[in-house]
Design an enzyme around this catalytic site. Sequence first.
Site, PDB file in Angstrom:
ATOM      1  N   GLU A  51     -10.474  -2.287   4.308  1.00  0.00           N
ATOM      2  CA  GLU A  51      -9.113  -1.814   4.585  1.00  0.00           C
ATOM      3  C   GLU A  51      -8.897  -0.427   3.977  1.00  0.00           C
ATOM      4  OE1 GLU A  51      -6.346  -5.614   5.086  1.00  0.00           O
ATOM      5  OE2 GLU A  51      -6.807  -5.276   2.987  1.00  0.00           O
ATOM      6  N   PHE A  76       2.066  -0.954  10.009  1.00  0.00           N
ATOM      7  CA  PHE A  76       1.132  -1.105   8.901  1.00  0.00           C
ATOM      8  C   PHE A  76       0.721   0.270   8.360  1.00  0.00           C
ATOM      9  CE2 PHE A  76      -0.876  -5.630   9.309  1.00  0.00           C
ATOM     10  CZ  PHE A  76       0.377  -6.190   9.213  1.00  0.00           C
ATOM     11  N   ASP A 110      -5.078   1.169   9.542  1.00  0.00           N
ATOM     12  CA  ASP A 110      -5.010   2.037   8.370  1.00  0.00           C
ATOM     13  C   ASP A 110      -5.578   3.441   8.614  1.00  0.00           C
ATOM     14  OD1 ASP A 110      -4.052  -0.328   7.347  1.00  0.00           O
ATOM     15  OD2 ASP A 110      -5.890  -0.842   6.264  1.00  0.00           O
ATOM     16  N   ASP A 127       0.771  -1.259   0.000  1.00  0.00           N
ATOM     17  CA  ASP A 127       0.000   0.000   0.000  1.00  0.00           C
ATOM     18  C   ASP A 127       0.803   1.311   0.000  1.00  0.00           C
ATOM     19  OD1 ASP A 127      -1.551  -2.103   0.833  1.00  0.00           O
ATOM     20  OD2 ASP A 127      -2.137  -1.206   2.719  1.00  0.00           O
TER      21      ASP A 127
HETATM   22  C1  FRU Z   1      -3.903  -3.650   2.754  1.00  0.00           C
HETATM   23  C2  FRU Z   1      -3.263  -4.065   4.069  1.00  0.00           C
HETATM   24  C3  FRU Z   1      -3.573  -3.054   5.143  1.00  0.00           C
HETATM   25  C4  FRU Z   1      -2.442  -3.220   6.098  1.00  0.00           C
HETATM   26  C5  FRU Z   1      -1.284  -3.512   5.176  1.00  0.00           C
HETATM   27  C6  FRU Z   1      -0.256  -4.429   5.742  1.00  0.00           C
HETATM   28  O1  FRU Z   1      -3.244  -4.085   1.621  1.00  0.00           O
HETATM   29  O2  FRU Z   1      -3.678  -5.356   4.418  1.00  0.00           O
HETATM   30  O3  FRU Z   1      -4.852  -3.210   5.708  1.00  0.00           O
HETATM   31  O4  FRU Z   1      -2.247  -2.078   6.876  1.00  0.00           O
HETATM   32  O5  FRU Z   1      -1.840  -4.064   3.999  1.00  0.00           O
HETATM   33  O6  FRU Z   1       0.876  -4.482   4.943  1.00  0.00           O
END
Ligand code: FRU
Length: 495
Positions: free
Chosen positions: A224, A98, A169, A39
């Site tokens: 997410e 994350f 997130d 991300d």
């Molecule tokens: C989305 C996700 C997020 C998380 C991150 C972990 O692609 O699953 O929800 O923060 O990737 O790398």
Amino acid sequence: MTSEILREARRYEEVAEQYIQNTDRPGFHLSTRAGWMNDPNGFSYYQGQYHLFYQYYPYAVKWGPMHWGHAVSDDLLHWTYLPAALAPDTLPDRDGCFSGSAVELPDGRQLLIYTGVVEVGRGMGELESVRQNQCIAIGDGLNYEKYAGNPVIDSDTAPEGCSKEDFRDPKIWKEADGTYRCIASIRPADGSGMILLYSSPDGIHWKFESILAENKNRFGKMWECPDFFELDGKYVLLTSPQNMLPEGFEYHNGNGTLCLIGDFDKETKQFHDEFDQAVDYGIDFYAPQTLLAPDGRRIMIGWMQNWDTLAMIRNKARWFGQMTIPREISIRNNRLYQWPIRELDKLRRNRVEYRDVDLDGELRLDGIRGRQIDMTVTIRPAEGEKIYEKFALWFGENEIYHTSLSFHPSDSIMKIDRKFSGSRRAVIHQRRSKVSHQNGKLTMRIILDRFSAEIFVNNGEQVITATIYTDQEADGIKFIADGKLVLDVEKYELG
Ligand code: FRU
């Protein structure tokens, strides 16, 4: 103080990037400095430059304990890597930093807010359970100090029955009065998705405000990477649901990105969606994040990948993961429109143009080829003829390989198919969607970089994005018609 874990990542990436040739990376899409990228994080304009951080595991071309990679750019197309910004090196984030976002503080420092992941009981022979809470780090655009009071938003603040494992997130923004708001995703008791809204006077002390939006099992499961903003008189919630069921030609199975358009009730602090749509109708698009540029544009960038098709990793590559082209977004007729940022026009070279070309069968056009191009193709039925059955455009093409974009006016279906792009894996290679057209007339703007194709249909009404890892020598383009049609083609090299 920079921790040993972060120092090690910074040392490692400096060496690792030297093993990756520039010609083995995308030309104007950001790819990971080394190892793995997912991300986009902390997409922001700070101290005169665009900053883009990303989910990062420098040590392998697979997901691992998450760091934040970092790059800066003046035009969102040419990126300079900066040293990794965050590493999992404190107790509240020891198993991963994350996704999250960034905002500038009144004193000129930049605040990063991200999810700290802790795997409870790991290595102690106990059943593992995960804790996700929101943490902050404050810095100068290069080095960031984690706040000693982390986490700043604990899952205990969430409504009854919400998960402690899936709470992540955070997307932060500043209100006109100088206070801050932040949204984050959580899994509520019904097992699907929910977006929580928090407020803060200083970016450090946070208070739960409301449940901004609830999935109620309508679109996939856990939501997410939410983003929420006002655009063209409407409110927009972008989020990427996991485990979606397909719905007609709108939503595909698995992880997708959802755009909800509606209104925000300032009294109840709740978002009410009125319209829903997919953000991208291709294969590789996830977890986008937006920023508000100094000139007022709302610009979105996404991870140009899909969790379910990772097996298509290019052989021998020392990097995995690239971002989409940044896209200017707007709302028209209650739909999300996307358009490549206008900065891309400055990269255009060597224009080749054809008007009113008759197409009946197969056709190649002189000068129309390449793997880093910006090409607009308009098609319409030949006058006095019955409407054509099918149009197809093959690109990244030679005797062995091609990727095809095809369109049938009779059922309005456009299909991207990369089955013959060189993939040796049995993963999803095609996707179909319904596009609008006037009696077989439509326009496609096709942006090819070395390892991707992004197709903006009808001035950005729909976008189809796919990674392709075809050998670069396959740079042919072929037009194919079943029936008679007329083409306009305008093509530029990019770079
Ligand atoms: C989305 C996700 C997020 C998380 C991150 C972990 O692609 O699953 O929800 O923060 O990737 O790398």
